[in-house]
Design an enzyme around this catalytic site. Structure first.
Site, short mmCIF file in Angstrom:
data_model
loop_
_atom_site.label_atom_id
_atom_site.label_comp_id
_atom_site.label_asym_id
_atom_site.label_seq_id
_atom_site.Cartn_x
_atom_site.Cartn_y
_atom_site.Cartn_z
CG ASN A 151 -1.77 1.26 1.31
OD1 ASN A 151 -1.80 2.05 0.37
ND2 ASN A 151 -2.45 1.45 2.43
CG ASP A 210 -3.17 -3.20 12.00
OD1 ASP A 210 -2.44 -4.22 11.91
OD2 ASP A 210 -3.05 -2.36 12.92
CD GLU A 488 -9.38 0.50 7.24
OE1 GLU A 488 -9.90 1.27 6.40
OE2 GLU A 488 -8.17 0.54 7.55
#
Length: 522
Positions: A151, A210, A488
């Site tokens: 990412n 994460d 999230e």
């Protein structure tokens, strides 16, 4: 707490073994090479005896201008040996060497010695295989086939650089097969995992925070054979984000290079996942769910990412002292709420797992992956969804002064915050804690200190329970709060969770427990 010192033992994995470890009576453990040097397989390390080491020049000795008056013996722990080979001319050994403050990282090094005496060649081949057997015990897979997802936007945007400079060299030196792909949008890892050829890989390694592991677990859950995919493919985190809880729990480090070494050496272990039902959606959580202070501390401090992991502590402290409340109705299917019983069960399980690990016993209760297509699909939800009537056995409590509702499947939520000191990867339970939001400020400050020590469970103001399932309904407007699942953000709406035992698979340095040792706690 040092990120890189979360071991159950005080031993340093880079520490030299004692000379007494040499099995000098075993001639098969000794390889004599040119330059009048010997390589010996010790108890825990490869021992080099080489007169040439005495005169090796190093940068730490006036830029290498003077000979280093060093010992002629060097020890390399087997855990740090990445690969070894003999090509009928030379023995070459790749290994990691500690670097940085307090050995907080590592780099790849190589030693090589010629074996010109042809009468020793067969012995050299056998010796190299013995070395590899020591470096890779029977429960550690060699030459892992790794799908790497990077990412490039996570953390502070350094993931690609960290991969190239600190991680890739370790995996290449270990002869791993690597397939690298960058994610380009939120949810991209879900699509990659959903369409993954599960026969082509052993591991999906996420160079990220994460967020990518969360996506990978959910992508595997959408695979045509989801249960088989989740069983076969181990998920691993290379810590490159602002939240690296998975790596801290499974490898004991937030260092990308040290995590790379553990990616090579870690063992497969089953992981419970938590099925989350919200609205019309069902998805899976591997780490935590939070409503209230913790969610606000995480999601409400996005502008403070420059603070690193401390932003979480800062946000938590501000909201604790501010006596913020988040009224809710909570229904739970409780396994146990007795704290002593919880501690004792944790100790018994962790000690058995540790004993198995020391004997190199496979940590998985099922060594073979599922092959029957009938068993390849996801298990049905035992307790329905959030839209169904509440199942029998749930107890419901109105919590008008709720300050913190936090559920964990791993121990450490950031480097120094072991919120769930009795959590285990596959005990079939979720650890759930609730704290009132209107407790005195001085009590809140003591709690924050106790979180760092792993003793939050001891506070009488903390309700700490092992649960099988729960449902939470916030009592405030959807715009009044935040819900965090695996770090999230999800809608601030009712949701339901249940544990799904051993649905997922991870690679872990510790096998069936985490890096924080909750057995030491009273």
């Amino acid at each position: 707490m040092d990120n890189n010192n979360l071991e159950h033992h005080n031993s340093n994995p880079f520490e030299d073994s004692a000379a007494s470890d040499l099995p000098v009576s075993d001639s098969t453990a000794v390889l004599t090479v040119d330059r009048n040097a010997t390589l010996t397989l010790g108890t825990d390390a490869l021992i080099l005896l080489d007169e040439g080491l005495r005169h090796k020049r190093t940068a730490s000795n006036f830029g290498g201008l003077l000979p280093q008056l060093a010992k002629t013996t060097r020890a390399i722990p087997f855990h740090n040996i990445l690969w070894a080979a003999f090509d009928d001319v030379e023995v070459a050994i790749n290994y990691t060497k500690p670097t940085g403050r307090k050995a907080g990282s590592c780099r790849v090094e190589q030693i090589s010695y010629a074996v010109t005496d042809k009468s020793l060649h067969n012995h050299a081949k056998r010796w190299v295989e013995q070395l590899l057997n020591r470096a890779y015990p029977s429960n550690v897979m060699r030459k892992k086939r790794i799908k790497v997802l990077i990412n490039p936007f996570g953390g502070q945007g350094q993931a690609q650089k960290l991969w190239t400079t600190q991680v890739e060299p370790v995996l290449v030196a270990a002869n791993c097969q690597i397939d690298v792909e960058q994610t380009t949008y939120r949810g991209h890892a879900i699509e990659i995992a959903k369409n993954l050829d599960i026969e082509a890989y052993d591991v999906v390694a996420c160079a990220s925070g994460d967020g990518l592991p969360h996506e990978v677990f959910n992508g595997l859950a959408k695979h045509p054979s989801p249960r088989l995919a989740l069983r076969k493919i181990a998920v691993f985190q290379i810590p490159c984000g602002s939240g690296n809880a998975m790596s801290l729990n499974t490898t004991g480090t937030a260092s990308p290079s040290l995590a790379a070494l553990e990616l090579v050496k870690a063992i497969r272990a089953p992981l419970d996942l938590m099925a989350i039902s919200q609205g019309s959606e069902v998805f899976y959580s591997f780490l935590s769910q939070a409503v209230g202070i913790v969610a606000e501390s995480d999601l409400g401090t996005e502008t403070l990412r420059w603070m690193g992991s401390f932003r979480f502590t800062w946000g938590f402290l501000v909201r604790l002292v501010g006596k913020t409340i988040y009224p809710a109705e909570v229904s739970m299917l409780v396994d146990t709420k007795d704290k002593n019983e919880i501690r004792n069960a944790y100790r018994a399980t962790a000690e058995k797992i540790e004993a198995d690990r020391l004997r190199n016993v496979l940590s998985e209760s099922r060594a073979e992956v599922l092959s029957d297509q009938e068993d390849a699909q996801l298990p049905p939800l035992k307790y329905g969804t959030v839209n169904d009537d509440l199942p029998a056995g749930f107890s419901t409590e109105d919590m008008p002064n709720l300050g913190n509702f936090y559920v964990g499947n791993m121990c450490l939520m950031s480097a120094d915050l072991p919120f769930f000191s009795t959590s285990l990867p596959s005990d079939g339970r979720m650890d759930l804690l609730t704290i009132a939001g209107d407790i005195p400020s001085i009590t809140a400050l003591r709690m924050l200190t106790s979180v760092e020590e792993g003793t939050l469970i001891n506070h009488p103001e903390v309700a700490y329970q092992k649960v099988l399932a729960y449902r939470i309904k916030p009592r405030v407007a959807p715009t009044a709060g935040l819900i965090s699942i695996d770090g999230e953000s999800v809608p601030f709406e009712p949701f339901q969770a249940e544990i799904v035992p051993q649905l997922g698979t991870i690679l872990s340095k510790y096998g069936g427990y985490y890096g924080f040792d909750g057995r030491k706690l009273k």
